[in-house]
Design an enzyme around this catalytic site. Structure first.
Site, PDB file in Angstrom:
ATOM      1  N   THR A 217       0.608  -1.091   0.062  1.00 36.42           N
ATOM      2  CA  THR A 217      -0.032  -0.090  -0.039  1.00 36.42           C
ATOM      3  C   THR A 217       0.916   1.156   0.089  1.00 36.42           C
ATOM      4  OG1 THR A 217      -1.577  -1.259   1.219  1.00 36.42           O
ATOM      5  CG2 THR A 217      -1.716   1.202   1.338  1.00 36.42           C
ATOM      6  N   ARG A 245     -12.077  -9.606  -2.669  1.00 39.89           N
ATOM      7  CA  ARG A 245     -11.203  -9.741  -1.454  1.00 39.89           C
ATOM      8  C   ARG A 245     -11.024  -7.930  -0.901  1.00 39.89           C
ATOM      9  NH1 ARG A 245      -5.785  -7.362   0.001  1.00 39.89           N
ATOM     10  NH2 ARG A 245      -5.034  -8.650   1.732  1.00 39.89           N
ATOM     11  N   GLY A 247      -9.143  -5.733   1.870  1.00 43.53           N
ATOM     12  CA  GLY A 247      -7.892  -5.733   2.766  1.00 43.53           C
ATOM     13  C   GLY A 247      -7.971  -4.919   3.967  1.00 43.53           C
ATOM     14  N   ASP A 248      -6.813  -4.609   4.127  1.00 48.20           N
ATOM     15  CA  ASP A 248      -6.615  -3.733   5.654  1.00 48.20           C
ATOM     16  C   ASP A 248      -6.827  -2.163   5.124  1.00 48.20           C
ATOM     17  OD1 ASP A 248      -3.963  -3.911   4.224  1.00 48.20           O
ATOM     18  OD2 ASP A 248      -3.375  -2.780   5.783  1.00 48.20           O
TER      19      ASP A 248
END
Length: 436
Positions: A217, A245, A247-248
């Site tokens: 990221t 999906r 993600g964080d």
């Protein structure tokens, strides 16, 4: 007023001199320095933390060197699903907004910002709020902090953000990375010349499968002259991830966090619970470990009493604030609620600095690494890093740590010097020669 500060990151992972030639490092360093200088100038001219942080990330979204926006990685099915988030320590009702599963919004970070700003009026009776509709009306994001897919991209288009065809995000190197990841060594001609006619890699031979490509990221943490902090984060996710999906990066408290609080000196009043007098003094401490009420009331701190007595004014208090952005294996950040955990350690353990908390989470041997168990070093699980800023007594401290090979990061240090690094130590052509 505090001195404005910022730090940016451009991804973390299995980066080593063997897969990051020094000439390639210089290319990344130049790009990070450009973002750093531009953002620093904006802050000096009075830009808010929100404007400065999101503009820094927008610049990286437009740069195919990084895994966000143009040049983002592909899903297993060969599509692009982008994520971005923004969070501030104050001034906005929602505090945090995130967008997911984007494939047509040119700059996801600007969409996350728009959701945050429009959150001030959604549902309030303004034009953004649907003429008094408490749900926010058709033109707003209502009270939602996270939206994705066609729903939020329809809002983006209505709000006038720049929309693109999915092929805009395509680059030759990312496509070859995707194909190799699927075990397809022969890279098919997918209309490369047409799709990549404006691509960054058009004049190169392609990716040889060995040179490092950032998969992490990108993010920016900013403190402005008003003392507000903002974290902005954006990513294309994991190479060959399953479609859908999450993600964080868009998950509040996992890949990003920002908050401020009053840090007060608490003094116990020594008020006892009624049952305390019935228990022999020697047993109070033992039983109190299990039945905290038997210890006696901890009572309100003197500052808390003063808050009520003096109309809410805090005495002997100071504002502390933290903001962080993470990069690396997102699923590990999700499982550990990494950034919120680091912030809580700094907030609820008064003697702990943010640097110490980040080290405990993202440093070598920290919580992210431990979360991988016996899979550490084999699958990439647990690898990552965190950047941040801590504000104490009006003084900002830059924070960064990671547990993997390297993390691209850039900032201006306490002496006012520009710094750009990828490894723990400085990277130079001499360093490379010594390692070889």
């Amino acid at each position: 007023m505090p001195t404005p500060r910022l730090i940016i990151h451009g991804g973390a992972g299995a980066i080593h001199p063997s897969n990051l030639p020094y000439e390639t490092y210089l290319l990344y360093a130049a790009s990070l320095l450009e973002v750093n200088r531009s953002t620093t100038s904006r802050l000096a001219a009075g830009a808010s933390a929100l404007d400065a942080a999101t503009e820094a990330v927008r610049m990286m979204e437009d740069n195919p060197l990084f895994n966000c926006g143009k040049g983002a990685v592909f899903t297993r099915e060969g599509g692009v699903e982008l994520e971005a988030s923004v969070m501030t320590t104050r001034s906005y009702h929602k505090r945090a907004c995130a967008v997911v599963l984007l494939s047509h919004t040119k700059n996801p970070i600007l969409l996350a910002k728009e959701m945050l700003v429009r959150g001030q009026t959604d549902g309030s009776g303004s034009s953004n709020g649907g003429g008094g509709d408490p749900s926010g009306g058709p033109g707003g994001a209502q009270g939602h902090c996270v939206l994705g897919g066609p729903t939020v991209e329809k809002l983006a288009q209505g709000w006038g953000l720049e929309m693109v065809e999915e092929q805009y995000f395509w680059t030759r190197k990312r496509w070859e990375q995707h194909r190799r990841g699927l075990g397809k060594e022969e890279v098919e001609d997918e209309g490369e010349d047409e799709r990549d006619r404006e691509g960054y890699w058009g004049d190169e031979e392609g990716w040889d499968g060995r040179e490092y490509l950032p998969q992490g990221t990108v993010g920016c943490v900013v403190l402005d002259r008003e003392g507000m902090m903002c974290v902005a984060t954006s990513t294309g996710g994991l190479t060959n991830k399953l479609s859908g999906r999450i993600g964080d990066t868009p998950t509040i408290g996992a890949g990003f966090w920002a908050e401020e609080w009053w840090d007060r000196c608490h003094q116990q009043m020594g008020v006892q619970a009624p049952l305390t007098n019935l228990i022999p003094e020697g047993l109070r401490g033992v039983l109190g470990d299990c039945l905290t009420g038997l210890r006696g009331y901890e009572g309100l701190a003197d500052d808390d009493l003063l808050d009520e007595k003096y109309g809410g004014k805090r005495r002997s208090s100071q504002i502390r604030a933290v903001a962080m952005s993470g990069t690396g294996n997102g699923d590990s950040f999700l499982r550990t609620a990494a950034t919120r955990t680091a912030a809580a350690m700094a907030r609820f353990q008064p003697s702990r600095s943010l640097a110490s908390a980040v080290r405990e989470i993202a440093g070598s041997g920290g919580e992210l690494q431990r979360s991988a168990g016996n899979r550490w070093g084999k699958t990439g699980e647990g690898e990552g890093g965190i950047i941040g800023i801590e504000l104490v007594n009006g003084v900002a401290k830059i924070v960064a740590d990671f547990n993997c090979g390297g993390m691209f990061r850039c900032w201006i240090d306490d002496e006012g010097a520009e710094r750009v690094m990828v490894f723990k130590e400085e990277y130079s052509s001499k360093t490379l020669q010594d390692r070889w």
